[in-house]
Design an enzyme around this catalytic site. Structure first.
Site: not given
Ligand code: AMP
Length: 286
Positions: A38-39, A36, A151-152
């Site tokens: 964010g990624h 999405h 976010k994390d």
């Molecule tokens: P995930 O696929 O949820 O494990 O996230 C992969 C990376 O994307 C991690 O470094 C998350 O912190 C980052 N991430 C997920 N959601 C967001 C967001 N809304 N804004 C910024 N980074 C994000």
């Protein structure tokens, strides 16, 4: 242009080796797919700062506390590859679990202290699984820079601590949280919300933002700051609070008195979906 796809460790090593030989710096964006905006923000930063961008798509079984949560993480690889193409990612590393864990893992990275509170308290073993897979990815990809979302924030702090403690030769680049117009932090889990839950979900950011506003207004007592958030969260009876904490930004330890940079962080349940979010405050930022 469509990115290359590497499904094996040997293949991604070859791709990265070739990029290095051509003099390009390597940026790594680890994800669990279901990509999405964010990624995209992480990929965008990597694209601007690095000559060669590697995105990984791997749902890491050893970081889940419940098999049901792991199995709920479905990936549409074709869709994610299109997404990566639009972000000009050079190569996608998408191994299966047997490639990453051909035999049950016996070696783990445990980052103590920074993983004790917040999510670490409620998801035992979660950050051990995260730190272990990220350490493996760092060794497999050998990137110059790796991008993680604020976010994390606790995950970011765990990785920063691991890299410092183990002298890993990679720069960790934090990327600000991307939000929907109504404040909800983008997350792969948001798509599991019912329309009614989706309507309610922005309450988490509203509550955290109200707490931050109370600090800005001069309150340094963390208990009173948390009360500002609780007033808002408690007005939504369907939101079940898992934790709400004010922690120091680097050590992720709860503070009673706010004197330096802090994160106000929360985890809530909306039905069967767990959402986390946080906001940052530093006394010099108001
Ligand atoms: P995930 O696929 O949820 O494990 O996230 C992969 C990376 O994307 C991690 O470094 C998350 O912190 C980052 N991430 C997920 N959601 C967001 C967001 N809304 N804004 C910024 N980074 C994000």
């Amino acid at each position: 242009m469509a990115p290359e796809l590497a499904k094996t460790i040997a293949a991604i090593r070859e791709h990265v080796e070739r990029a290095r030989k051509s003099g390009r710096s390597v940026g790594l964006v680890p994800t669990m797919g279901a990509l999405h905006a964010g990624h995209a923000a992480l990929m965008d930063c990597a694209r601007r700062e690095c000559g060669y961008v590697v995105a990984t798509i791997f749902v890491n079984p050893i970081q889940f506390n419940h098999a049901s949560d792991y199995h709920a993480y479905t990936i549409d690889l074709a869709c994610d590859l299109d997404f990566c193409a639009a972000q000009s990612v050079d190569v996608v590393f998408a191994p299966d679990a047997a490639e990453m864990y051909p035999v049950p893992q016996s070696t783990f990275v445990e980052v103590t202290g920074v993983s004790d509170h917040l999510c670490g308290k409620f998801r035992p073993g979660h950050f051990r699984g995260v730190a272990t897979v990220v350490a493996k990815l760092f060794h497999i990809v050998a990137a110059d820079r790796a991008y993680f979302g604020e976010k994390d924030a606790q995950q970011l702090a765990v990785i920063q601590r691991m890299v410092a403690d183990l002298n890993l030769p990679v720069a960790i680049i934090p990327v600000p949280t991307v939000r929907e117009a109504d404040g909800l932090a983008l997350s792969s889990r948001n798509r599991r919300l019912s329309p009614e839950q989706r309507r309610i979900a922005p309450v988490v950011f509203r509550a955290l933002d109200a707490a931050r506003a109370r600090i800005r207004a001069g309150t340094t007592d963390a208990g009173k700051v948390k009360d500002a958030a609780l007033e808002i969260l408690n007005a939504e009876p369907t939101v079940r609070l898992e934790y709400l904490e004010v922690v120091d930004d680097s050590g992720m330890q709860p503070v009673e008195e706010i004197r330096g940079p802090v994160r106000i962080a929360a985890a809530v349940w909306l039905g069967a979906t767990r959402l986390i979010d946080n906001v940052f405050f530093t006394p010099s930022s108001h």
